[in-house]
Design an enzyme around this catalytic site. Structure first.
Site, PDB file in Angstrom:
ATOM      1  N   VAL A   1      38.165  53.869  54.906  1.00 23.03           N
ATOM      2  CA  VAL A   1      37.252  52.931  55.565  1.00 23.03           C
ATOM      3  C   VAL A   1      36.588  53.567  56.778  1.00 23.03           C
ATOM      4  O   VAL A   1      35.374  53.470  56.979  1.00 23.03           O
ATOM      5  CB  VAL A   1      38.032  51.660  55.989  1.00 23.03           C
TER       6      VAL A   1
ATOM      7  N   PHE B   1      33.321  40.212  38.253  1.00 26.52           N
ATOM      8  CA  PHE B   1      34.791  40.144  38.362  1.00 26.52           C
ATOM      9  C   PHE B   1      35.422  39.253  37.301  1.00 26.52           C
ATOM     10  O   PHE B   1      36.419  38.591  37.536  1.00 26.52           O
ATOM     11  CB  PHE B   1      35.217  39.752  39.787  1.00 26.52           C
TER      12      PHE B   1
ATOM     13  N   HIS C   1      35.916  40.734  34.214  1.00 25.68           N
ATOM     14  CA  HIS C   1      36.142  41.734  33.186  1.00 25.68           C
ATOM     15  C   HIS C   1      37.652  41.852  32.940  1.00 25.68           C
ATOM     16  O   HIS C   1      38.395  42.291  33.808  1.00 25.68           O
ATOM     17  CB  HIS C   1      35.556  43.071  33.643  1.00 25.68           C
TER      18      HIS C   1
ATOM     19  N   CYS D   1      43.929  47.586  47.918  1.00 20.65           N
ATOM     20  CA  CYS D   1      43.557  46.357  48.628  1.00 20.65           C
ATOM     21  C   CYS D   1      44.115  45.087  47.994  1.00 20.65           C
ATOM     22  O   CYS D   1      44.879  44.360  48.632  1.00 20.65           O
ATOM     23  CB  CYS D   1      42.044  46.269  48.706  1.00 20.65           C
TER      24      CYS D   1
ATOM     25  N   LYS E   1      40.724  52.632  39.181  1.00 17.40           N
ATOM     26  CA  LYS E   1      39.391  52.339  38.666  1.00 17.40           C
ATOM     27  C   LYS E   1      38.604  53.637  38.656  1.00 17.40           C
ATOM     28  O   LYS E   1      39.080  54.635  39.211  1.00 17.40           O
ATOM     29  CB  LYS E   1      38.711  51.272  39.515  1.00 17.40           C
TER      30      LYS E   1
HETATM   31  C1  UGA Z   1      38.197  45.653  46.738  1.00 14.49           C
HETATM   32  C2  UGA Z   1      37.047  44.673  46.975  1.00 14.49           C
HETATM   33  O1  UGA Z   1      36.219  44.622  45.814  1.00 14.49           O
HETATM   34  C3  UGA Z   1      36.198  45.099  48.174  1.00 14.49           C
HETATM   35  O2  UGA Z   1      35.208  44.114  48.432  1.00 14.49           O
HETATM   36  C4  UGA Z   1      37.139  45.212  49.389  1.00 14.49           C
HETATM   37  O3  UGA Z   1      36.423  45.646  50.538  1.00 14.49           O
HETATM   38  C5  UGA Z   1      38.217  46.220  49.090  1.00 14.49           C
HETATM   39  O4  UGA Z   1      38.963  45.776  47.947  1.00 14.49           O
HETATM   40  C6  UGA Z   1      39.106  46.291  50.308  1.00 14.49           C
HETATM   41  O5  UGA Z   1      39.735  45.297  50.654  1.00 14.49           O
HETATM   42  O6  UGA Z   1      39.054  47.323  50.997  1.00 14.49           O
HETATM   43  P1  UGA Z   1      38.448  48.039  45.529  1.00 14.49           P
HETATM   44  O7  UGA Z   1      39.922  47.826  45.672  1.00 14.49           O
HETATM   45  O8  UGA Z   1      37.854  49.332  45.902  1.00 14.49           O
HETATM   46  O9  UGA Z   1      37.650  46.914  46.384  1.00 14.49           O
HETATM   47  O10 UGA Z   1      38.098  47.853  44.002  1.00 14.49           O
HETATM   48  P2  UGA Z   1      37.492  46.723  43.040  1.00 14.49           P
HETATM   49  O11 UGA Z   1      36.253  47.240  42.430  1.00 14.49           O
HETATM   50  O12 UGA Z   1      37.422  45.425  43.706  1.00 14.49           O
HETATM   51  O13 UGA Z   1      38.615  46.692  41.906  1.00 14.49           O
HETATM   52  C7  UGA Z   1      39.949  46.315  42.194  1.00 14.49           C
HETATM   53  C8  UGA Z   1      40.756  46.243  40.921  1.00 14.49           C
HETATM   54  O14 UGA Z   1      40.356  45.136  40.124  1.00 14.49           O
HETATM   55  C9  UGA Z   1      40.638  47.465  40.017  1.00 14.49           C
HETATM   56  O15 UGA Z   1      41.913  47.796  39.525  1.00 14.49           O
HETATM   57  C10 UGA Z   1      39.714  47.019  38.898  1.00 14.49           C
HETATM   58  O16 UGA Z   1      39.914  47.706  37.709  1.00 14.49           O
HETATM   59  C11 UGA Z   1      40.097  45.554  38.796  1.00 14.49           C
HETATM   60  N1  UGA Z   1      39.033  44.714  38.225  1.00 14.49           N
HETATM   61  C12 UGA Z   1      37.892  44.479  38.916  1.00 14.49           C
HETATM   62  C13 UGA Z   1      39.219  44.124  36.978  1.00 14.49           C
HETATM   63  O17 UGA Z   1      40.270  44.307  36.321  1.00 14.49           O
HETATM   64  N2  UGA Z   1      38.246  43.305  36.474  1.00 14.49           N
HETATM   65  C14 UGA Z   1      37.096  43.067  37.151  1.00 14.49           C
HETATM   66  O18 UGA Z   1      36.256  42.295  36.626  1.00 14.49           O
HETATM   67  C15 UGA Z   1      36.910  43.678  38.390  1.00 14.49           C
END
Ligand code: UGA
Length: 434
Positions: free
Chosen positions: A11, A252, A254, A263, A324
């Site tokens: 961050v 979100f 998926h 996070c 991811k």
């Molecule tokens: C997340 C939030 O999206 C950010 O807004 C936030 O700032 C960040 O946490 C944080 O608190 O610092 P991040 O952890 O980088 O971001 O990743 P995401 O893209 O949100 O994905 C998180 C997890 O959810 C991954 O494992 C991803 O594969 C999963 N996911 C996401 C799904 O299984 N389905 C979806 O539709 C979306």
């Protein structure tokens, strides 16, 4: 404006580099000497698309520098951001705030000019009050204010999230602090990004509420996926069918192997602790944390079911290990629990990830790392897509079929069209689809 960013982790580094790119003079401070020495040589501590270039450009322009000396970087700054880690405290899930408070103490001892102190780290409600108390306790008579400014950066897309945010949240009741923060974000202000001014406590809670809500959305669609498999429906259609309702939204939704990362797992637990401490349970989030936890290992069992219920003696190729794509981050990655479930079942596990293998290796010592997706698939009884890296979206299925022992593809991210994969001669299984 002169800004000090405390913490050159994910961050802090992204935020510091982006603020320098806005034209501010930014010093990123970190106690890790090796990290700062490497940053001085242009070596990034994390993989984030575009970050190395952004850092290099701003260092060259003289707007971005690195230091290990917080005491020296405090007196000159007009705004000091605290962006240090707040890991889950061992045993109870509370956010560990010791790094944040150490920084607050050090700032208090070194303030010389009016300064706005900003918590960017994800911190439980009320942390800003304690930071304020600690800075004041150091006996400074210099004017200061403590604001909360949570980050909403997604790994892999952090720079564009910073520069084109859906919103900026600034928590402070102090007019001067609000003014200083508006100056910090001036370029975004001019671009009409929504800036929401709230109380400090509201800003702190917004961050947890946002992550918990997103985690809930994912968990909801994951459970719908399980139901789809039972009733003969398609979760992709369900996601679209509900998502097109503007009140729900398509993002979100998926379905996959469960959320991971630094996070969502940590922040849902910390929110539960806060809720418990205040006698105000958030039962939905409790369920989300539990369901997601069991889901990851269940995905390992799903693979074994596809193989006819027996993993012993089978060779399984995992494609993608990071939580991811576009990151090397392995924190709470579903791949860890999946690999373990397969190993426990007696399988031999081979894996490939474009960026994550260095960090994954020590976390899964019994897994063999391969040099490519095709090398991983060699002799495999099943190929499992765990992380949806772009490189896995258009695999040469003919080649996989040639090298694999059995043409079985388990797609835990639903990135393939079932009909196409079956036409290529595979037995294909995915999530929430027939
Ligand atoms: C997340 C939030 O999206 C950010 O807004 C936030 O700032 C960040 O946490 C944080 O608190 O610092 P991040 O952890 O980088 O971001 O990743 P995401 O893209 O949100 O994905 C998180 C997890 O959810 C991954 O494992 C991803 O594969 C999963 N996911 C996401 C799904 O299984 N389905 C979806 O539709 C979306």
């Amino acid at each position: 404006m002169r800004i000090t960013m405390v913490g050159a982790g994910y961050v802090g580094l992204v935020s510091g580099a982006c603020l320098a790119d806005f034209g501010h003079e930014v010093t990123c401070v970190d106690t890790d000497e090796g990290r700062i020495a490497r940053l001085d040589q242009g070596i990034m501590p994390i993989y984030e698309p575009g970050l190395a270039e952004l850092v290099a450009n701003n260092v060259k322009a003289g707007r971005l520098s690195f230091s290990t000396e917080l005491a020296g970087a405090v007196p000159r700054a007009q705004a000091i951001f605290i962006a240090v880690g707040t890991p889950s405290r061992r045993g109870d899930g509370h956010a560990d705030l010791s790094f944040v408070y150490d920084v607050a103490d050090e700032i208090g001892r070194n303030l010389r000019e009016p300064t706005v102190i900003v918590t960017k780290s994800t911190v439980p409600v009320g942390t800003g009050d304690e930071v304020e108390r600690r800075v004041g306790e150091a006996g400074t008579d210099v004017r200061f204010a403590v604001a909360s400014n949570p980050e909403f950066l997604r790994e892999g897309a952090a720079i564009s999230d910073f520069k084109r945010p859906d919103r900026i949240v600034i928590g402070s009741d102090d007019d001067w602090a609000r003014h200083v923060m508006s100056e910090v974000y001036r370029p975004l202000f001019l671009n009409r990004a929504p800036i929401l001014f709230t109380s400090r406590r509201s800003a702190e809670l917004i961050k947890y509420a946002a992550n918990a809500f997103l985690a809930t959305k994912i968990t909801f669609i994951n459970e719908m996926a399980d139901l789809c498999e039972k009733v003969g429906a398609d979760v992709q259609d369900i996601a679209r069918g509900i998502g097109l309702d503007n009140r729900i939204g398509t993002k979100f939704l998926h379905a996959g192997p469960g959320f991971g990362g630094s996070c969502f797992p940590k922040d849902t637990l910390a929110l539960l602790k806060t809720a418990e401490d205040h006698g105000s349970p958030v039962r939905i989030v409790e369920a989300v944390a539990k369901v997601n936890d069991t889901r990851k290992r269940a995905m390992g069992r799903k693979v074994i079911d596809v193989l006819g219920g027996e993993a012993r003696g089978k060779r399984i190729a995992l494609l993608g290990l990071t939580f991811k794509p576009n990151t090397d981050d392995m924190r709470d990655a579903p791949s860890i629990a999946i690999a373990q479930a397969l190993l426990d079942g007696g399988a031999e596990v081979v894996a490939y990830d474009p960026e994550g293998m260095d960090l994954a290796g020590p976390l899964m010592p019994q897994v063999t790392m391969a040099g490519s997706a095709y090398a991983a698939a060699e002799g495999a009884d099943a190929v499992v897509i765990v992380t949806e890296w772009d490189a896995f979206r258009a695999l040469d299925l003919g080649r996989i079929r040639q090298v694999a022992k059995t043409p079985v593809l388990v797609d835990l991210r639903n990135i393939y069209d079932p009909a196409e994969v079956r036409a290529a001669g595979f037995h294909y299984a995915s999530v929430g689809r027939q």
